[in-house]
Scaffold this active site. Structure first.
Site, PDB file in Angstrom:
ATOM      1  N   CYS A   1       0.818  -1.228   0.000  1.00 11.19           N
ATOM      2  CA  CYS A   1       0.000   0.000   0.000  1.00 11.19           C
ATOM      3  C   CYS A   1       0.847   1.271   0.000  1.00 11.19           C
ATOM      4  O   CYS A   1       0.319   2.360  -0.223  1.00 11.19           O
ATOM      5  CB  CYS A   1      -0.957   0.001   1.178  1.00 11.19           C
TER       6      CYS A   1
ATOM      7  N   HIS B   1      -3.078   7.264   2.215  1.00 11.79           N
ATOM      8  CA  HIS B   1      -3.560   5.951   1.773  1.00 11.79           C
ATOM      9  C   HIS B   1      -4.967   5.758   2.319  1.00 11.79           C
ATOM     10  O   HIS B   1      -5.240   6.024   3.495  1.00 11.79           O
ATOM     11  CB  HIS B   1      -2.617   4.869   2.299  1.00 11.79           C
TER      12      HIS B   1
ATOM     13  N   ASN C   1     -10.224  -0.014   0.244  1.00 10.13           N
ATOM     14  CA  ASN C   1      -8.756   0.034   0.221  1.00 10.13           C
ATOM     15  C   ASN C   1      -8.271  -0.593  -1.089  1.00 10.13           C
ATOM     16  O   ASN C   1      -8.394  -1.801  -1.289  1.00 10.13           O
ATOM     17  CB  ASN C   1      -8.226  -0.730   1.435  1.00 10.13           C
TER      18      ASN C   1
HETATM   19  O1  UT7 Z   1      -3.744  -1.210   3.534  1.00 12.07           O
HETATM   20  C1  UT7 Z   1      -2.855  -1.452   4.563  1.00 12.07           C
HETATM   21  C2  UT7 Z   1      -3.294  -0.812   5.751  1.00 12.07           C
HETATM   22  N1  UT7 Z   1      -4.373  -1.568   6.367  1.00 12.07           N
HETATM   23  C3  UT7 Z   1      -5.047  -0.982   7.318  1.00 12.07           C
HETATM   24  O2  UT7 Z   1      -4.833   0.189   7.552  1.00 12.07           O
HETATM   25  C4  UT7 Z   1      -6.025  -1.764   8.140  1.00 12.07           C
HETATM   26  C5  UT7 Z   1      -5.852  -1.370   9.579  1.00 12.07           C
HETATM   27  N2  UT7 Z   1      -6.813  -1.973  10.474  1.00 12.07           N
HETATM   28  C6  UT7 Z   1      -8.109  -1.598  10.477  1.00 12.07           C
HETATM   29  O3  UT7 Z   1      -8.534  -0.791   9.679  1.00 12.07           O
HETATM   30  C7  UT7 Z   1      -9.000  -2.164  11.559  1.00 12.07           C
HETATM   31  O4  UT7 Z   1      -8.224  -2.826  12.515  1.00 12.07           O
HETATM   32  C8  UT7 Z   1     -10.087  -3.131  11.004  1.00 12.07           C
HETATM   33  C9  UT7 Z   1     -11.111  -2.336  10.201  1.00 12.07           C
HETATM   34  C10 UT7 Z   1      -9.467  -4.180  10.128  1.00 12.07           C
HETATM   35  C11 UT7 Z   1     -10.822  -3.802  12.141  1.00 12.07           C
HETATM   36  O5  UT7 Z   1     -11.393  -2.823  12.998  1.00 12.07           O
HETATM   37  P1  UT7 Z   1     -11.228  -2.952  14.581  1.00 12.07           P
HETATM   38  O6  UT7 Z   1     -11.954  -1.814  15.179  1.00 12.07           O
HETATM   39  O7  UT7 Z   1      -9.759  -3.088  14.858  1.00 12.07           O
HETATM   40  O8  UT7 Z   1     -12.031  -4.277  14.886  1.00 12.07           O
HETATM   41  P2  UT7 Z   1     -11.521  -5.585  15.632  1.00 12.07           P
HETATM   42  O9  UT7 Z   1     -10.566  -6.342  14.787  1.00 12.07           O
HETATM   43  O10 UT7 Z   1     -11.108  -5.187  17.006  1.00 12.07           O
HETATM   44  O11 UT7 Z   1     -12.852  -6.415  15.750  1.00 12.07           O
HETATM   45  C12 UT7 Z   1     -13.937  -5.959  16.573  1.00 12.07           C
HETATM   46  C13 UT7 Z   1     -15.068  -6.941  16.472  1.00 12.07           C
HETATM   47  C14 UT7 Z   1     -14.636  -8.394  16.678  1.00 12.07           C
HETATM   48  O12 UT7 Z   1     -15.677  -9.053  17.384  1.00 12.07           O
HETATM   49  P3  UT7 Z   1     -15.519  -9.329  18.984  1.00 12.07           P
HETATM   50  O13 UT7 Z   1     -14.286 -10.169  19.109  1.00 12.07           O
HETATM   51  O14 UT7 Z   1     -15.368  -7.964  19.579  1.00 12.07           O
HETATM   52  O15 UT7 Z   1     -16.791 -10.025  19.322  1.00 12.07           O
HETATM   53  C15 UT7 Z   1     -14.603  -8.937  15.266  1.00 12.07           C
HETATM   54  O16 UT7 Z   1     -14.846 -10.313  15.210  1.00 12.07           O
HETATM   55  O17 UT7 Z   1     -15.647  -6.866  15.161  1.00 12.07           O
HETATM   56  C16 UT7 Z   1     -15.750  -8.191  14.612  1.00 12.07           C
HETATM   57  N3  UT7 Z   1     -15.634  -8.077  13.175  1.00 12.07           N
HETATM   58  C17 UT7 Z   1     -16.696  -7.916  12.367  1.00 12.07           C
HETATM   59  N4  UT7 Z   1     -18.007  -7.825  12.606  1.00 12.07           N
HETATM   60  C18 UT7 Z   1     -18.820  -7.624  11.570  1.00 12.07           C
HETATM   61  C19 UT7 Z   1     -14.493  -8.099  12.443  1.00 12.07           C
HETATM   62  N5  UT7 Z   1     -14.809  -7.942  11.138  1.00 12.07           N
HETATM   63  C20 UT7 Z   1     -16.155  -7.814  11.068  1.00 12.07           C
HETATM   64  C21 UT7 Z   1     -17.061  -7.624  10.020  1.00 12.07           C
HETATM   65  N6  UT7 Z   1     -18.386  -7.530  10.309  1.00 12.07           N
HETATM   66  N7  UT7 Z   1     -16.674  -7.502   8.719  1.00 12.07           N
END
Ligand code: UT7
Length: 325
Positions: free
Chosen positions: A119, A252, A282
């Site tokens: 990226c 990005h 993305n």
């Molecule tokens: O391009 C390279 C750069 N990449 C990035 O910049 C990505 C960086 N990371 C992010 O943008 C975020 O970490 C994510 C968008 C990927 C995830 O967001 P988050 O706020 O960090 O969520 P999380 O991983 O802490 O997950 C929170 C909850 C979890 O459930 P529990 O364990 O709290 O019950 C996940 O299982 O959200 C759940 N979850 C979803 N729920 C519904 C994860 N993905 C989904 C989904 N739909 N698609």
């Protein structure tokens, strides 16, 4: 007289197949994968993405983006003596997508190569093209980000498959007596290879390892907010500028929360940040030139303004380019 490089045209292209969050949610539900528009919008800011159809490759998207950039610069493909394509989704293992694109454009004969910095690829490519133009190794370059990330997605993994899309963006970068690119700052830290990767590879006629995208989203998030601030500050310092000189931040486009956090750290209001993640998701190396072209064509970003472009991604890689349009 010192030789500089300057962007003289921008272009972009997304494939016509658009999936809103609702479309994707319905498609995933059919295979038992649960997600929602609310979750995707609240956690990422993404509302839609575009996916290619079968038989369409990064070079095809890049070709359309380059046609737009060449037209905006008032140049023809034969004028180009350097093509750099930033991509993690090349058409083939080899030759490079840049060579395939060069032939499709009819720009044969100049240098052409791919840049692999995931990226961060576009800011890496822009920085390298700037250096090549400054040294006289090139005069008129096409710098491109082009990706078909949809082919790397695991549609059983809701934590990643809702995040990415396909597209391409391109700029024409030309030698100039007045500065366009003011400074750049590139970094990588290979100890984080595992937090964002596609570990598979081609060997002995087979794909070995997993050829689908893996990401530790929280680890990437934490690293990203730190390095985007430090890269911006280092680039400003090299150019002898401050945050107050930035007219537009074009980061990005991965997650609106990362962009908001970066803007806050740089004391920039969100109305100085170009945001297209809502419409494209993305698109990895394509996201910055896609956002730049969208903002230029919307009349948001204007000639003479100072832009901070910032990339971050797998590797772990990051970097920034400060420029006057
Ligand atoms: O391009 C390279 C750069 N990449 C990035 O910049 C990505 C960086 N990371 C992010 O943008 C975020 O970490 C994510 C968008 C990927 C995830 O967001 P988050 O706020 O960090 O969520 P999380 O991983 O802490 O997950 C929170 C909850 C979890 O459930 P529990 O364990 O709290 O019950 C996940 O299982 O959200 C759940 N979850 C979803 N729920 C519904 C994860 N993905 C989904 C989904 N739909 N698609």
């Amino acid at each position: 007289m010192r030789r500089y490089s300057r962007i003289t045209g921008t272009g972009s292209y997304v494939p016509p197949r658009r999936l809103s969050n609702a479309d994707l949610v319905a498609q995933l539900a059919a295979t038992g994968v649960e997600t929602s528009d609310e979750w995707i919008v609240e956690r990422t800011g993404i509302r839609a993405r575009h996916f290619v159809d079968d038989g369409v490759y990064s070079s095809d998207l890049a070709l359309e983006a380059c046609k737009g950039a060449l037209q905006a610069a008032g140049l023809e493909a034969k004028d180009i003596d350097l093509i750099i394509v930033a991509t993690s989704t090349p058409d083939m293992v080899f030759p490079s997508t840049a060579c395939i694109l060069q032939n499709k454009l009819g720009a044969n004969g100049g240098a052409a190569f791919d840049m692999q910095a995931v990226c961060s690829g576009f800011v890496y490519a822009l920085s390298v093209a700037d250096a090549m133009i400054q040294t006289g190794a090139a005069t008129k370059a096409l710098v491109v980000g082009a990706e078909v990330f949809s082919r790397l997605l695991d549609f059983n993994d809701r934590t990643t498959c809702v995040l990415f899309g396909d597209g391409a963006g391109a700029v024409v970068l030309e030698a100039s007596e007045t500065p366009g690119i003011l400074a750049s700052d590139l970094h990588a830290d290979g100890k984080h290879v595992g937090i964002l990767c596609v570990p598979g590879h081609v060997a002995n006629g087979h794909i070995l390892g997993d050829p689908l995208l893996k990401m530790d989203g929280q680890a990437v998030f934490k690293l990203a907010v730190g390095v985007l601030e430090s890269a911006a500050r280092a680039t400003l310092a090299k150019a002898g500028k401050t945050e107050a000189d930035i007219d537009w931040l074009i980061p990005h486009q991965a997650n609106i929360r990362i962009m908001q956090s970066t803007a806050k750290k740089l004391k920039l209001p969100m109305d100085k940040v170009v945001v297209t993640v809502d419409q494209h998701g993305n698109t990895s190396a394509a996201s910055i030139p896609l956002a730049l072209d969208a903002a230029v064509r919307a009349g948001q970003v204007k000639p003479g303004q100072t832009l901070m472009l910032e990339g971050v991604g797998g590797g772990f890689t990051w970097g920034a380019v400060l420029l006057t349009l």
